[in-house]
Design an enzyme around this catalytic site. Structure first.
Site, PDB file in Angstrom:
ATOM      1  N   TRP A 506       0.802  -1.230   0.000  1.00  0.00           N
ATOM      2  CA  TRP A 506       0.000   0.000   0.000  1.00  0.00           C
ATOM      3  C   TRP A 506       0.828   1.269   0.000  1.00  0.00           C
ATOM      4  O   TRP A 506       0.346   2.327   0.373  1.00  0.00           O
ATOM      5  CB  TRP A 506      -0.931   0.027   1.209  1.00  0.00           C
ATOM      6  N   HIS A 507       2.056   1.170  -0.422  1.00  0.00           N
ATOM      7  CA  HIS A 507       2.904   2.357  -0.469  1.00  0.00           C
ATOM      8  C   HIS A 507       3.047   2.868  -1.900  1.00  0.00           C
ATOM      9  O   HIS A 507       4.081   3.424  -2.264  1.00  0.00           O
ATOM     10  CB  HIS A 507       4.278   2.045   0.132  1.00  0.00           C
ATOM     11  N   TYR A 508       2.024   2.676  -2.712  1.00  0.00           N
ATOM     12  CA  TYR A 508       2.104   3.104  -4.106  1.00  0.00           C
ATOM     13  C   TYR A 508       2.155   4.626  -4.191  1.00  0.00           C
ATOM     14  O   TYR A 508       1.634   5.343  -3.326  1.00  0.00           O
ATOM     15  CB  TYR A 508       0.958   2.522  -4.935  1.00  0.00           C
ATOM     16  N   HIS A 509       2.784   5.121  -5.238  1.00  0.00           N
ATOM     17  CA  HIS A 509       3.052   6.544  -5.361  1.00  0.00           C
ATOM     18  C   HIS A 509       3.302   6.890  -6.827  1.00  0.00           C
ATOM     19  O   HIS A 509       3.351   6.013  -7.687  1.00  0.00           O
ATOM     20  CB  HIS A 509       4.272   6.932  -4.510  1.00  0.00           C
TER      21      HIS A 509
END
Length: 555
Positions: A506-509
C-alpha cells in the site's frame, strides 16, 4: 474462492495489519469528534468562497488544512466519511473489518492493478492512517536532501505530528524474537527505539496509544483555527474550474463537488494572487482528478470526451508500488497480537517487518478463513492439500507470526489511465512489479534475510521442528495471494517465489511527480493557482513506511 475473498487476503490481513493503518483517546488532546467545523456535504451551500480549497482529507490533506487555517480561510473536501465513532477504525482489535468492507460507503475502496495484485485506497477523513497498523518512521536524511526540503523545517514538522499522535509500542515476545533474529542474521547495529531511518534493526513509533486506540491524521485537525476552516465529508470533487480569459496560463479558480444525494455544489477561490486549490487526493486520486479536469495526455482525454485545458503527457506516469513478499510461521507457543513495531533496514535496500497473533484472527482478517476451513473439512478442490507437516494449521487456534520484506524504491514503474469520467470509479493502474532487475535482486536478498531470521536461535522456540523453511515457502505458493499466474512446474527459486507471491504494501506513489507534473514548490506546471501535495509527487517511497513523511509534507 471468489475475487472478494482473494482481495481481502491482501488488503485486510497482511497489508492492513502492517502498513496501510475507540472511542477512547489519550491525553494528547480533546476528543477529535468534537470538531465543530466538520459537516456533511449535504449541508454545504450551493456556492461558497475560500482562500484555499483542499481536495482530499487524507494523510497530507489534514495536516495541510490545519496549517493553512492559521492564516487563511480553508475548505477541506473529503470524499469519504468520518473515522470517529467507527470501532473498526478506532480499535486495534477490530480494524481489519474495515478493510474487509467492500460496500460503497466503506472507508476502503478496493481495486486490482493490471498486474493482478489486489489493492485498496482510502476513502475516509484521515486517509490511510485510518486503515493501516500505524507504524511510524521518518524518511532517510538523503531522501530529505534529494527532495530539496529544509531540514530544520522538516524536523519541526515531524515533531508537530509526533507530539499529537505518535506513541512508543510495547515490545513483547514475538516482536522481541524477530528483533533479536534480525540482529543475529546480521542486520546491524541495534538502533533501539527511534523514528530515524538508519541501517540496522530498530523499534519504530506507532499511532496506536497504550490502550490500543488509533490516532490518525484527522486528529491533527485539532490544531486548526475553528473559525477559519470548513470540512465537508462525503464530498466528491468532479472537476476543477479554470479561468482562461486574459490569463497567460489557465488559472484554477474553483471546484465542483457533489454530496451523498447527488446535489451539485461549487466552491471558488476568493480574489487574491496567493489563493490556491491544492490536490491531496492521493497517488490515484490526484492524477485522476487532473485528467478529469482537462490536464493530462491529450489523446487520452479526448478519447473520454474531456475538453483539454493543458496537454500534459506526464500526468499518470511513473506509478510505482513497492513489492512485498512474506512467510507465515505457525508457532507452538502463544504469541502476542502485534502489529508493525520492529524493522530491519538492510544495506541492500530491503526492509523486514513482522506481525503476530492467532491463526483464527489472522486468517479471518487475511480473507483466508474460507481456504483453511475447506482444508479442515478436506474439501479443498482448488489448492494442493497441505503436507502432513502442516497439519497444525488445521487448528484455527494455533498461534502464528508473519515476517515480510518490502523492496525499497522501487525502480520499476508503470502508468495510470482513466476508465470512466466518474471520479467515484477507480482508474486503471499498472505498476510493472519486478520489471527492473534490481527490484527482483533486492526481493531475493530480503527473502534470504527472512530465511536467516527463521533459522536464528531467537526464533527457534516459535517454530514446529517438523516444519522446514522450504515447507513454509511451499505453503505460501499454495495460497491465493494474488491473481497472477503460478508456475508449479518450474523448479523452485526465490526469484520465481518473489514474482509469484508478490502483494502490495500500500505504499504506491507517483502520477504527479516533481519535475514532470509539478515544480519543486509542488505547483502544477503550465497552470496557475494549483498545487499537488501528496504521495503522487514521489519518485520513491520515503523509507520503510511513508505516513510520517506524508503528514510532515502537509505541515
Amino acid at each position: 474462492m471468489g475475487l472478494k475473498a482473494l482481495w481481502c487476503f491482501v488488503s485486510v490481513g497482511l497489508l492492513g495489519i502492517l502498513f496501510f493503518h475507540g472511542s477512547c483517546f489519550s491525553m494528547k488532546g480533546p476528543h477529535p469528534s468534537d470538531l465543530t467545523f466538520t459537516h456533511q456535504a449535504t449541508d454545504a451551500p450551493p456556492v461558497s468562497f475560500y482562500d484555499y480549497i483542499i481536495v482530499g482529507g487524507g494523510t497530507s490533506g489534514c495536516t495541510l488544512a490545519a496549517t493553512l487555517s492559521k492564516r487563511a480561510t480553508v475548505l477541506l473536501l473529503e470524499r469519504g466519511g468520518s473515522p470517529y465513532g467507527n470501532p473498526n477504525i478506532s480499535s486495534i482489535a477490530s480494524f481489519a473489518a474495515t478493510l474487509a468492507d467492500t460496500s460503497p460507503s466503506s472507508p476502503s475502496q478496493a481495486f486490482v492493478s493490471t498486474d493482478g495484485v489486489f489493492n485498496t485506497r482510502a476513502r475516509v477523513l484521515g486517509g490511510g492512517t485510518c486503515l493501516n497498523a500505524g507504524f511510524y518512521t521518518r524518511a532517510p536524511a538523503d531522501y530529505v536532501s534529494q527532495a530539496g526540503w529544509d531540514p530544520k523545517l522538516v524536523e519541526e514538522s515531524y515533531e508537530w505530528v509526533e507530539k499529537k499522535i505518535v506513541f512508543r509500542p510495547p515490545m513483547l515476545q514475538w516482536q522481541s524474537a524477530v528483533r533479536d533474529g534480525l540482529l543475529e542474521a546480521g542486520v546491524l547495529p541495534d538502533n533501539g527505539y527511534t523514528f530515524e531511518h538508519i541501517y540496522g534493526t530498530k523499534v519504530g513509533g506507532t499511532i496506536f496509544d497504550e490502550n490500543g486506540h488509533r490516532h490518525t491524521a484527522a486528529d491533527l485537525l485539532e490544531y486548526a483555527d475553528p473559525t477559519k476552516i470548513t470540512v465537508y465529508l462525503n464530498a466528491v470533487v468532479h472537476q476543477i474550474y479554470f479561468d482562461t480569459k486574459g490569463q497567460l496560463k489557465p488559472r484554477a479558480n474553483g471546484v465542483e463537488f457533489r454530496d451523498a444525494e447527488g446535489n451539485i455544489h461549487k466552491a471558488y477561490l476568493k480574489v487574491g494572487s496567493t489563493n490556491e486549490i491544492i490536490l491531496s487526493a492521493g497517488a490515484l486520486g490526484s492524477p485522476q482528478l487532473l485528467m478529469l479536469s482537462g490536464i493530462g495526455p491529450r489523446p487520452h482525454l479526448l478519447a473520454h470526451g474531456i475538453d483539454v485545458v493543458l496537454d500534459q503527457p506526464m500526468v499518470g506516469q511513473g506509478m510505482s508500488d513497492n513489492p512485498m513478499n512474506f512467510v507465515l510461521i505457525p508457532s507452538p507457543w502463544p504469541v502476542e497480537v502485534s502489529l508493525g513495531q520492529v524493522v530491519g533496514i538492510t544495506r541492500f535496500e530491503s526492509y523486514i517487518e513482522t506481525l503476530s497473533g492467532s491463526l483464527l484472527n489472522l486468517v479471518g482478517a487475511l480473507g483466508l478463513g474460507e481456504f483453511f476451513e475447506s482444508l479442515a473439512n478436506q474439501t479443498a478442490q482448488n489448492f494442493t492439500q497441505l503436507p502432513n507437516e502442516l497439519n497444525p494449521l488445521l487448528n484455527p487456534d494455533i498461534q502464528v507470526g508473519i515476517i515480510v520484506e518490502k523492496t525499497a524504491g522501487p525502480l520499476s514503474t508503470g502508468h495510470m489511465e482513466l476508465q470512466t469520467r466518474d471520479p467515484n470509479d477507480n482508474p486503471q493502474v499498472t505498476f510493472n512489479y519486478f520489471q527492473h532487475p534490481l527490484d527482483l535482486k533486492r526481493c531475493v536478498q530480503g527473502m534470504k534475510t527472512i530465511i536467516d531470521v527463521l533459522e536464528s536461535k531467537p526464533l527457534s522456540s516459535f517454530q514446529y521442528p517438523s516444519l522446514s523453511v522450504q515447507t513454509l515457502l511451499h505453503l505460501m505458493l499454495s495460497l491465493p495471494l494474488n491473481a497472477r499466474p503460478r508456475h508449479p512446474g518450474v523448479a523452485f527459486s526465490l526469484e520465481q517465489y518473489c514474482r509469484d507471491t508478490v502483494v502490495t504494501i500500500w505504499h504506491y506513489h507517483g502520477g504527479c511527480q516533481v519535475g514532470r507534473v509539478v515544480d519543486h514548490d509542488y505547483k502544477v506546471l503550465g497552470v496557475d493557482g494549483l498545487r499537488v501535495i501528496d504521495g503522487s509527487t514521489f519518485y520513491d517511497s520515503p523509507g520503510t513506511n511513508p505516513q510520517a513523511t506524508l503528514m510532515m509534507l502537509g505541515r
